[in-house]
Design a protein around this motif. Sequence first.
Motif, short mmCIF file in Angstrom:
data_model
loop_
_atom_site.label_atom_id
_atom_site.label_comp_id
_atom_site.label_asym_id
_atom_site.label_seq_id
_atom_site.Cartn_x
_atom_site.Cartn_y
_atom_site.Cartn_z
N ALA A 75 0.83 -1.20 0.00
CA ALA A 75 0.00 0.00 0.00
C ALA A 75 0.87 1.26 0.00
O ALA A 75 0.58 2.24 -0.70
N ASP A 76 1.93 1.25 0.78
CA ASP A 76 2.83 2.40 0.86
C ASP A 76 3.47 2.68 -0.51
O ASP A 76 3.69 3.85 -0.86
N PHE A 77 3.76 1.65 -1.27
CA PHE A 77 4.36 1.80 -2.60
C PHE A 77 3.48 2.64 -3.52
O PHE A 77 3.99 3.41 -4.35
N TRP A 78 2.15 2.51 -3.38
CA TRP A 78 1.23 3.19 -4.28
C TRP A 78 0.87 4.61 -3.85
O TRP A 78 0.17 5.32 -4.59
N LEU A 79 1.32 5.04 -2.70
CA LEU A 79 0.90 6.36 -2.19
C LEU A 79 1.17 7.51 -3.18
O LEU A 79 0.29 8.37 -3.37
N PRO A 80 2.34 7.58 -3.83
CA PRO A 80 2.55 8.69 -4.79
C PRO A 80 1.55 8.67 -5.94
O PRO A 80 1.10 9.73 -6.39
N VAL A 81 1.20 7.48 -6.42
CA VAL A 81 0.21 7.38 -7.50
C VAL A 81 -1.15 7.84 -7.01
O VAL A 81 -1.84 8.61 -7.69
N TYR A 82 -1.53 7.38 -5.83
CA TYR A 82 -2.82 7.77 -5.27
C TYR A 82 -2.92 9.29 -5.10
O TYR A 82 -3.94 9.90 -5.43
N GLU A 83 -1.86 9.88 -4.58
CA GLU A 83 -1.88 11.33 -4.35
C GLU A 83 -2.00 12.11 -5.65
O GLU A 83 -2.74 13.10 -5.74
N ARG A 84 -1.31 11.64 -6.68
CA ARG A 84 -1.37 12.32 -7.98
C ARG A 84 -2.77 12.22 -8.58
O ARG A 84 -3.31 13.20 -9.08
N VAL A 85 -3.37 11.03 -8.53
CA VAL A 85 -4.71 10.85 -9.09
C VAL A 85 -5.74 11.62 -8.28
O VAL A 85 -6.68 12.21 -8.83
N LEU A 86 -5.58 11.66 -6.96
CA LEU A 86 -6.50 12.43 -6.12
C LEU A 86 -6.46 13.91 -6.50
O LEU A 86 -7.50 14.57 -6.57
N GLY A 87 -5.26 14.44 -6.73
CA GLY A 87 -5.15 15.84 -7.14
C GLY A 87 -5.83 16.10 -8.46
O GLY A 87 -6.43 17.16 -8.66
N TRP A 88 -5.76 15.12 -9.38
CA TRP A 88 -6.45 15.25 -10.67
C TRP A 88 -7.96 15.20 -10.48
O TRP A 88 -8.71 15.95 -11.12
N ALA A 89 -8.44 14.32 -9.59
CA ALA A 89 -9.88 14.16 -9.38
C ALA A 89 -10.50 15.32 -8.62
O ALA A 89 -11.71 15.56 -8.74
N LEU A 90 -9.68 16.04 -7.84
CA LEU A 90 -10.18 17.20 -7.08
C LEU A 90 -9.38 18.44 -7.48
O LEU A 90 -8.54 18.93 -6.72
N PRO A 91 -9.63 18.98 -8.66
CA PRO A 91 -8.81 20.10 -9.16
C PRO A 91 -8.95 21.37 -8.35
O PRO A 91 -8.09 22.25 -8.43
N ASP A 92 -10.03 21.50 -7.58
CA ASP A 92 -10.24 22.71 -6.77
C ASP A 92 -9.59 22.61 -5.40
O ASP A 92 -9.71 23.52 -4.59
N PHE A 93 -8.92 21.49 -5.14
CA PHE A 93 -8.29 21.26 -3.84
C PHE A 93 -6.79 21.02 -4.01
O PHE A 93 -6.34 20.58 -5.06
N ALA A 94 -6.06 21.30 -2.96
CA ALA A 94 -4.65 20.91 -2.87
C ALA A 94 -4.55 19.81 -1.81
O ALA A 94 -5.24 19.86 -0.79
N VAL A 95 -3.73 18.82 -2.07
CA VAL A 95 -3.56 17.71 -1.12
C VAL A 95 -2.50 18.10 -0.09
O VAL A 95 -1.33 18.30 -0.42
N LEU A 96 -2.93 18.23 1.17
CA LEU A 96 -2.00 18.57 2.25
C LEU A 96 -1.31 17.34 2.80
O LEU A 96 -0.15 17.40 3.22
N HIS A 97 -2.03 16.23 2.83
CA HIS A 97 -1.47 15.00 3.41
C HIS A 97 -2.11 13.81 2.74
O HIS A 97 -3.30 13.80 2.42
N PHE A 98 -1.30 12.78 2.51
CA PHE A 98 -1.81 11.50 2.03
C PHE A 98 -0.91 10.42 2.62
O PHE A 98 0.29 10.39 2.35
N GLY A 99 -1.48 9.55 3.43
CA GLY A 99 -0.65 8.53 4.08
C GLY A 99 -1.48 7.38 4.57
O GLY A 99 -2.66 7.21 4.23
N ILE A 100 -0.86 6.55 5.40
CA ILE A 100 -1.51 5.39 6.00
C ILE A 100 -1.56 5.61 7.50
O ILE A 100 -0.53 5.87 8.13
N GLY A 101 -2.76 5.53 8.06
CA GLY A 101 -2.94 5.72 9.49
C GLY A 101 -3.47 4.44 10.14
O GLY A 101 -3.99 3.55 9.46
#
Length: 205
Positions: free
Chosen positions: A34-60
Amino acid sequence: MSATRSAVTGIILRMLFWLPVLLWAAWAWGWYYADFWLPVYERVLGWALPDFAVLHFGIGLGSEYVFDTQVITQNALLVQGQMLPAGLTVDASTPMYAALIHPLVLGAAVLVWPLPGWRKRGVRLLLSLPFLLLLEAIDVPLVLASSVTDLLSYTLDPVADTASWRVDWMRVMDGGGRFALSLAMAFAAAQLHRGFDRFVLARKD
């Protein structure tokens, strides 16, 4: 009929052997996967929410491991007829196990399906990797984007809350779509493998 029965028996026996192995591997190394995919997830999330900036993306870790994210509105945003100010933060999370379903299904399909030898299984596994990338890109980050959208909409006006395509996607994935898509991609990988074999045979001729 005898050949078909033998093939089915082989599938069942391989499933009984390999499924516990795959589940154990997911339990033992799932966090690293799961940790390996975090950069991909963060990039796609930023694309899916263009009006937002991603402050944090991780595993809790709470009662279970989850993907958690915090996003912030970059500009004023109109939602449900109400204007939200820039700088508004929203938190969202989804269980980490969601990311593990796709490799489990694709891996099981390779290990369980009748294939002549480990070389064929290795090729099928390699050809499954593009489909795995696609599945990971359209699952976790889009589900988190859906959570953000739904949370804002529901908080502002629960009665008028309407599902966007992102919210619909979240409901589809959480309602069994994750398994269905993984199976579909496993069949797609099998078709690609057949095409690859025909290409190799044609080159040899």
